[in-house]
Design a protein around this motif. Structure first.
Motif, PDB file in Angstrom:
ATOM      1  N   ALA A  80       5.817   2.597   9.944  1.00 50.25           N
ATOM      2  CA  ALA A  80       5.454   2.994   8.578  1.00 50.25           C
ATOM      3  C   ALA A  80       6.051   4.360   8.240  1.00 50.25           C
ATOM      4  O   ALA A  80       6.536   4.563   7.123  1.00 50.25           O
ATOM      5  CB  ALA A  80       3.934   3.016   8.436  1.00 50.25           C
ATOM      6  N   GLU A  81       6.034   5.294   9.199  1.00 53.16           N
ATOM      7  CA  GLU A  81       6.635   6.611   8.982  1.00 53.16           C
ATOM      8  C   GLU A  81       8.133   6.484   8.674  1.00 53.16           C
ATOM      9  O   GLU A  81       8.675   7.285   7.924  1.00 53.16           O
ATOM     10  CB  GLU A  81       6.463   7.485  10.214  1.00 53.16           C
ATOM     11  CG  GLU A  81       5.060   7.975  10.457  1.00 53.16           C
ATOM     12  CD  GLU A  81       4.900   8.650  11.805  1.00 53.16           C
ATOM     13  OE1 GLU A  81       5.924   8.889  12.500  1.00 53.16           O
ATOM     14  OE2 GLU A  81       3.753   8.944  12.182  1.00 53.16           O
ATOM     15  N   LEU A  82       8.769   5.493   9.266  1.00 58.24           N
ATOM     16  CA  LEU A  82      10.206   5.281   9.062  1.00 58.24           C
ATOM     17  C   LEU A  82      10.503   4.488   7.790  1.00 58.24           C
ATOM     18  O   LEU A  82      11.658   4.222   7.486  1.00 58.24           O
ATOM     19  CB  LEU A  82      10.806   4.568  10.276  1.00 58.24           C
ATOM     20  CG  LEU A  82      10.778   5.364  11.580  1.00 58.24           C
ATOM     21  CD1 LEU A  82      11.198   4.484  12.755  1.00 58.24           C
ATOM     22  CD2 LEU A  82      11.681   6.591  11.470  1.00 58.24           C
ATOM     23  N   GLY A  83       9.448   4.097   7.069  1.00 61.59           N
ATOM     24  CA  GLY A  83       9.636   3.391   5.810  1.00 61.59           C
ATOM     25  C   GLY A  83       9.608   1.877   5.907  1.00 61.59           C
ATOM     26  O   GLY A  83       9.869   1.184   4.921  1.00 61.59           O
ATOM     27  N   VAL A  84       9.297   1.364   7.085  1.00 63.92           N
ATOM     28  CA  VAL A  84       9.212  -0.090   7.240  1.00 63.92           C
ATOM     29  C   VAL A  84       7.892  -0.557   6.621  1.00 63.92           C
ATOM     30  O   VAL A  84       6.840   0.009   6.890  1.00 63.92           O
ATOM     31  CB  VAL A  84       9.264  -0.501   8.731  1.00 63.92           C
ATOM     32  CG1 VAL A  84       9.101  -1.995   8.891  1.00 63.92           C
ATOM     33  CG2 VAL A  84      10.584  -0.025   9.347  1.00 63.92           C
ATOM     34  N   ALA A  85       7.982  -1.554   5.767  1.00 63.98           N
ATOM     35  CA  ALA A  85       6.793  -2.062   5.064  1.00 63.98           C
ATOM     36  C   ALA A  85       6.722  -3.576   5.221  1.00 63.98           C
ATOM     37  O   ALA A  85       7.723  -4.225   5.525  1.00 63.98           O
ATOM     38  CB  ALA A  85       6.875  -1.692   3.589  1.00 63.98           C
ATOM     39  N   PRO A  86       5.536  -4.134   5.031  1.00 63.89           N
ATOM     40  CA  PRO A  86       5.409  -5.590   5.096  1.00 63.89           C
ATOM     41  C   PRO A  86       6.345  -6.278   4.111  1.00 63.89           C
ATOM     42  O   PRO A  86       6.615  -5.752   3.027  1.00 63.89           O
ATOM     43  CB  PRO A  86       3.956  -5.852   4.711  1.00 63.89           C
ATOM     44  CG  PRO A  86       3.235  -4.577   5.049  1.00 63.89           C
ATOM     45  CD  PRO A  86       4.252  -3.493   4.756  1.00 63.89           C
ATOM     46  N   GLY A  87       6.795  -7.456   4.511  1.00 60.54           N
ATOM     47  CA  GLY A  87       7.642  -8.236   3.611  1.00 60.54           C
ATOM     48  C   GLY A  87       9.029  -8.111   3.954  1.00 60.54           C
ATOM     49  O   GLY A  87      10.013  -8.480   3.964  1.00 60.54           O
TER      50      GLY A  87
END
Length: 87
Positions: A80-87
């Protein structure tokens, strides 16, 4: 072999049942528990019941269910800190 491995299979059998079906995961045919959890979050929530029990054993190395959950959550936080999000 000791009786321990059988003891650790009991929670899965009790929760997911013993019915195994043919299915497909990411395009690959495989065998699946018919009443399996739908997500990793469901698996982690269920494993909290067994937090102090061994989850993985390799020789003298052991990882409990609780340690596994903390490691999985740490990876999720980092993604999440690296910008990875669900989807």
């Amino acid at each position: 072999m000791t009786a321990e491995p059988t003891a650790y299979r009991a929670p899965v059998a009790a929760r997911w049942g013993s019915e195994v079906i043919a299915g497909t995961v990411n395009g690959h045919p495989c065998r699946l528990y018919a009443r399996r959890p739908a997500s990793l979050s469901e698996v982690l929530a269920e494993s909290r019941r067994w937090a102090d029990r061994d989850y993985l054993v390799q020789g003298a190395r052991r990882l409990t269910f609780g340690e596994h959950e903390r490691a999985a959550l740490a990876v999720a936080d980092r993604l999440a800190e690296l910008g990875v999000a669900p989807g």
